[in-house]
Design an enzyme around this catalytic site. Sequence first.
Site, PDB file in Angstrom:
ATOM      1  N   ASN A  62       1.113  -8.476   5.165  1.00 27.32           N
ATOM      2  CA  ASN A  62       2.211  -7.626   4.692  1.00 27.32           C
ATOM      3  C   ASN A  62       2.355  -6.376   5.567  1.00 27.32           C
ATOM      4  OD1 ASN A  62       4.083  -6.230   3.184  1.00 27.32           O
ATOM      5  ND2 ASN A  62       3.275  -6.934   1.234  1.00 27.32           N
ATOM      6  N   ASP A  63       1.420  -5.443   5.471  1.00 24.53           N
ATOM      7  CA  ASP A  63       1.554  -4.186   6.219  1.00 24.53           C
ATOM      8  C   ASP A  63       1.681  -4.406   7.726  1.00 24.53           C
ATOM      9  OD1 ASP A  63       1.318  -2.877   3.857  1.00 24.53           O
ATOM     10  OD2 ASP A  63      -0.761  -2.254   4.129  1.00 24.53           O
TER      11      ASP A  63
END
Length: 495
Positions: free
Chosen positions: A417-418
């Site tokens: 995600n990040d």
Amino acid sequence: MSVLASLFAAIPVPAAETLGGPLTTRDWIVQGAYLAASILFILGLRSLTKPTQARLGMQQAAFGMLFAVIGTLLHSGIITYTWIIAGLILGALIGYPMAMKVAMTSMPQFVAFSHAFGAIAATLVGVVEYRHAFEMVNGVMPGMNHGIAFAVGFEVLFGALTVTGSFMAFGKLQELITGRPITFPGQNAFNITLIAVALLSLGVLTYDPTQAWAFYTVLGLGLFLGVSMVLPIGGGDMPVVISLLNSYAGLAASATGFAIGNNVLIIAGALEGAGGFILSIIMSKAMNRSFANIIFGAFGSAPSAAAKAGGPVKEPKTITSEDAATQLAYAGSVVIVPGYGMAVAQAQHTCRELHELIQKKGGQVTYAIHPVAGRMPGHLNVILSEAGIDYGALLTDVDDANRVLQTADVAVIIGANDIVNPDAEEDKSSPLFGMPIFRPWTAKTVFVVKRGKGTGFSGVENPLFTKDNTLMIYGDAKGVLGNLVKEIKALDEGH
Ligand code: NAP
């Protein structure tokens, strides 16, 4: 290091004393074992710089530790082995099942926990050394010179700080206490004042080693600083903090080596101190954060840009496993971007199966591995190599991976995600802004495998999920990849 420090806690006579006279055969054996241990530690670290030799590096370091432990057990200062054996048995009974059972995703808190015990041992050695120096034995008080007083004070300060700091890090990662930064006004000034008082007391202790109040002030402030310095640091930054505490534990062990005249502790402690510090720098660089920002910045407390704006406006589009499998089966080039979720799901073996099927159909598969993907340095490299994925298929440089992504047919994001959040490049208010990230949206199509709408570790929304060429496949990574494998096999059977 913890093992060594613990063993020294059980040796009542300082090693330096035994080296005062001519060396006996036993002393030569001990020093030879220490020399072998030091060489093996250095060789181990050198091998660990190459992933293909990492296993060898661990074996070299483990043998080094074996030599160091054997050398220490042969030490002439040992009067009785009873307590040492009891300690070794107890430690092995607790440590072995813990190490065997711990999940890869819980490794950071496990490391924090074991650092705390290593640091307790180093701190106890310091306290014992200080107390012995000012104890009357047969009408004689050994005393302590300025250099040793500095080493013992330094050891106790860094050791104590590491004990409480590591327990705090463990508590935050294990969610026994909140992972969010805990802050109050004037916190940084408060901590800096405490550090200054601790250093001043260390100065007094060095100048006049008989000042017991200075020694105990250093010890008390060390314990307090561990808590107060880790409180304002968010759970997301904990692995960097653990690595920094690792470095402190190394410095404390090295100081122990100076205090008791032990070469292997000086060398191994210095290696650990330098290694931990370099690792912390590499990790903060990969997150585009300065040390000062991590230690004083209270990362993770700021609301996300999307949250400020009232949440994402667009809904992500989805794709079925059947359609996704068809695209993957006919893709010429596929880039897989694994993240923390792949480790949680333990999906690496199914991922290798998928990889092999795509390759069999003529597609090329590579992996984009971000330096801070997962929850510890090298997390994804380790689990992929555990699944037998060739190291040559891994792109570990962010720029290289981004070049490959530009010409890829499909980018498959698996539980990441990040590290694929475009806000890191586009939104100056994002806490991720400035972190080098992968740009999977430059590929023709992006598949994102995750369980739902959960955010990444930073807690911010990810606009990648609503980009025009992004399609979500919701579900646990292992289950989704299993379905893709099944569908590709079904395609073959259908023809
Ligand atoms: P991430 O940002 O934490 O995102 C992981 C994603 O995986 C989540 O959005 C979650 O979404 C999904 N997920 C969780 N369990 C899953 C499962 N069983 N199956 C499928 N998906 C699952 O991970 P990342 O992209 O790897 O980034 C790492 C983060 O950790 C960065 O912020 C980095 O700075 C930080 N960090 C890493 C290190 C290090 O050394 N590696 C050190 C310090 C900080 P759902 O809940 O919707 O499934």
